[in-house]
Write a protein that holds these residues in place. Structure first.
Motif, PDB file in Angstrom:
ATOM      1  N   ILE A   7      67.268  61.939 111.884  1.00 40.38           N
ATOM      2  CA  ILE A   7      68.279  62.554 112.745  1.00 40.38           C
ATOM      3  C   ILE A   7      69.080  61.463 113.448  1.00 40.38           C
ATOM      4  N   GLY A   8      68.472  60.312 113.669  1.00 34.80           N
ATOM      5  CA  GLY A   8      69.211  59.170 114.210  1.00 34.80           C
ATOM      6  C   GLY A   8      70.292  58.701 113.250  1.00 34.80           C
ATOM      7  N   LEU A   9      69.978  58.690 111.955  1.00 29.19           N
ATOM      8  CA  LEU A   9      70.990  58.328 110.960  1.00 29.19           C
ATOM      9  C   LEU A   9      72.157  59.312 111.000  1.00 29.19           C
ATOM     10  N   ALA A  25      67.819  74.891 114.741  1.00 28.09           N
ATOM     11  CA  ALA A  25      66.366  74.801 114.546  1.00 28.09           C
ATOM     12  C   ALA A  25      65.602  75.486 115.681  1.00 28.09           C
ATOM     13  N   THR A  26      66.111  75.373 116.887  1.00 22.46           N
ATOM     14  CA  THR A  26      65.468  76.016 118.028  1.00 22.46           C
ATOM     15  C   THR A  26      65.547  77.536 117.887  1.00 22.46           C
ATOM     16  N   ARG A  27      66.709  78.028 117.523  1.00 23.24           N
ATOM     17  CA  ARG A  27      66.872  79.476 117.348  1.00 23.24           C
ATOM     18  C   ARG A  27      66.022  80.003 116.190  1.00 23.24           C
ATOM     19  N   ARG A  28      65.815  79.176 115.167  1.00 26.66           N
ATOM     20  CA  ARG A  28      65.000  79.579 114.010  1.00 26.66           C
ATOM     21  C   ARG A  28      63.511  79.318 114.243  1.00 26.66           C
ATOM     22  N   GLU A  29      63.179  78.791 115.413  1.00 24.92           N
ATOM     23  CA  GLU A  29      61.806  78.461 115.798  1.00 24.92           C
ATOM     24  C   GLU A  29      61.175  77.391 114.912  1.00 24.92           C
ATOM     25  N   GLU A  30      62.007  76.520 114.380  1.00 25.20           N
ATOM     26  CA  GLU A  30      61.510  75.358 113.627  1.00 25.20           C
ATOM     27  C   GLU A  30      61.168  74.231 114.600  1.00 25.20           C
ATOM     28  N   VAL A  31      61.747  74.298 115.782  1.00 26.47           N
ATOM     29  CA  VAL A  31      61.521  73.320 116.840  1.00 26.47           C
ATOM     30  C   VAL A  31      61.184  74.117 118.098  1.00 26.47           C
ATOM     31  N   THR A  32      60.143  73.705 118.797  1.00 27.84           N
ATOM     32  CA  THR A  32      59.793  74.421 120.020  1.00 27.84           C
ATOM     33  C   THR A  32      60.798  74.091 121.124  1.00 27.84           C
ATOM     34  N   ALA A  33      61.052  75.050 121.963  1.00 29.06           N
ATOM     35  CA  ALA A  33      62.044  74.902 123.030  1.00 29.06           C
ATOM     36  C   ALA A  33      61.376  74.434 124.310  1.00 29.06           C
ATOM     37  N   ASP A 134      81.330  64.510 106.149  1.00 23.61           N
ATOM     38  CA  ASP A 134      80.936  65.696 106.925  1.00 23.61           C
ATOM     39  C   ASP A 134      79.899  66.530 106.174  1.00 23.61           C
ATOM     40  N   ALA A 135      80.126  66.746 104.900  1.00 23.99           N
ATOM     41  CA  ALA A 135      79.201  67.559 104.106  1.00 23.99           C
ATOM     42  C   ALA A 135      77.825  66.902 104.034  1.00 23.99           C
ATOM     43  N   VAL A 136      77.808  65.605 103.797  1.00 29.54           N
ATOM     44  CA  VAL A 136      76.536  64.883 103.708  1.00 29.54           C
ATOM     45  C   VAL A 136      75.824  64.887 105.060  1.00 29.54           C
ATOM     46  N   VAL A 137      76.578  64.610 106.120  1.00 25.05           N
ATOM     47  CA  VAL A 137      75.975  64.523 107.456  1.00 25.05           C
ATOM     48  C   VAL A 137      75.461  65.880 107.915  1.00 25.05           C
ATOM     49  N   PHE A 138      76.263  66.927 107.798  1.00 26.00           N
ATOM     50  CA  PHE A 138      75.820  68.239 108.259  1.00 26.00           C
ATOM     51  C   PHE A 138      74.662  68.749 107.397  1.00 26.00           C
ATOM     52  N   GLY A 139      74.777  68.598 106.100  1.00 21.78           N
ATOM     53  CA  GLY A 139      73.694  69.039 105.220  1.00 21.78           C
ATOM     54  C   GLY A 139      72.403  68.296 105.494  1.00 21.78           C
ATOM     55  N   SER A 140      72.497  66.998 105.680  1.00 22.67           N
ATOM     56  CA  SER A 140      71.307  66.192 105.977  1.00 22.67           C
ATOM     57  C   SER A 140      70.704  66.591 107.312  1.00 22.67           C
ATOM     58  N   GLY A 141      71.556  66.734 108.314  1.00 23.40           N
ATOM     59  CA  GLY A 141      71.069  67.122 109.639  1.00 23.40           C
ATOM     60  C   GLY A 141      70.392  68.469 109.615  1.00 23.40           C
ATOM     61  N   LEU A 142      70.987  69.407 108.914  1.00 30.22           N
ATOM     62  CA  LEU A 142      70.414  70.746 108.806  1.00 30.22           C
ATOM     63  C   LEU A 142      69.050  70.690 108.111  1.00 30.22           C
ATOM     64  N   ALA A 143      68.956  69.897 107.052  1.00 26.44           N
ATOM     65  CA  ALA A 143      67.691  69.773 106.317  1.00 26.44           C
ATOM     66  C   ALA A 143      66.616  69.081 107.152  1.00 26.44           C
ATOM     67  N   ALA A 145      66.344  68.946 110.482  1.00 23.25           N
ATOM     68  CA  ALA A 145      65.919  69.764 111.618  1.00 23.25           C
ATOM     69  C   ALA A 145      65.327  71.106 111.198  1.00 23.25           C
ATOM     70  N   ASN A 146      65.662  71.568 110.013  1.00 24.13           N
ATOM     71  CA  ASN A 146      65.243  72.892 109.535  1.00 24.13           C
ATOM     72  C   ASN A 146      64.638  72.794 108.144  1.00 24.13           C
ATOM     73  N   PRO A 147      63.504  72.140 107.984  1.00 17.10           N
ATOM     74  CA  PRO A 147      62.965  71.913 106.635  1.00 17.10           C
ATOM     75  C   PRO A 147      62.650  73.179 105.853  1.00 17.10           C
ATOM     76  N   SER A 148      62.386  74.279 106.526  1.00  8.92           N
ATOM     77  CA  SER A 148      62.066  75.494 105.770  1.00  8.92           C
ATOM     78  C   SER A 148      63.290  76.029 105.032  1.00  8.92           C
ATOM     79  N   LEU A 149      64.489  75.658 105.462  1.00  6.05           N
ATOM     80  CA  LEU A 149      65.684  76.064 104.715  1.00  6.05           C
ATOM     81  C   LEU A 149      65.647  75.498 103.305  1.00  6.05           C
ATOM     82  N   ILE A 150      65.181  74.281 103.176  1.00  8.68           N
ATOM     83  CA  ILE A 150      65.081  73.625 101.885  1.00  8.68           C
ATOM     84  C   ILE A 150      63.850  74.141 101.140  1.00  8.68           C
ATOM     85  N   ALA A 151      62.735  74.253 101.840  1.00  7.76           N
ATOM     86  CA  ALA A 151      61.484  74.680 101.216  1.00  7.76           C
ATOM     87  C   ALA A 151      61.615  76.081 100.612  1.00  7.76           C
TER      88      ALA A 151
END
Length: 156
Positions: A7-9, A25-33, A134-143, A145-151
């Motif tokens: 996520i730093g990258l 990720a917080t809304r999807r409960e992949e990360v605790t709030a 933008d596509a690479v950065v947003f897609g990477s960030g989403l993946a 923070a939200n690994p279940s989207l990929i899984a």
């Protein structure tokens, strides 16, 4: 710690994207709030606002007058958002380390990303390279923070 590093990258390329993907990720409960202010991200208005700010940053990046990501204010924003996102993605007892790793990755990748973008701009122009980035950065960030989207999309 790998997710904090990754996520730093992302933060090194787009300063607001880490907040947007952490909000998702917080809304999807992949990360605790449980970080300060993170419960705000459960509010759909705040989550949409973070996404809108990330989109605005991406749009602004295509402007000829857009400053380099390595200007002091740009590095400061990247450092702050990387620290927050890096802490959010780290284990509860390793949040400070996660934040530090994310900040280091963000600062280093800001310079590396700028060099790569300038090279790409000479070959393909500002707008085209910006959209790809933008596509690479947003897609990477989403993946990250939200690994279940990929899984959930991997064929079994």
């Amino acid at each position: 710690m790998l997710r904090s590093f990754l996520i730093g990258l992302v933060a090194g390329q787009r300063g607001i994207t880490p907040l947007a993907v952490i909000a998702i990720a917080t809304r999807r409960e992949e990360v605790t709030a449980d970080l300060p202010l993170q419960k705000l991200m459960l509010n759909p208005v705040i989550a949409v606002g973070a996404a809108a700010l990330a989109a605005a940053e991406m749009a602004g990046d295509k402007m000829k007058t857009a400053p380099d990501r390595t200007v002091p204010i740009g590095l400061a924003v990247r450092g702050i958002t990387a620290a927050y996102a890096g802490a959010a993605l780290a284990a509860r007892n390793r949040r400070v380390l996660g934040a530090a790793i994310a900040v280091g990755a963000a600062l280093a990748s800001s310079y590396a990303g700028l060099a790569a973008r300038k090279w790409g701009m000479r070959r393909f122009g500002q707008t085209a390279t910006g959209f790809v980035e933008d596509a690479v950065v947003f897609g990477s960030g989403l993946a990250v923070a939200n690994p279940s989207l990929i899984a959930n999309r991997v064929p079994r």
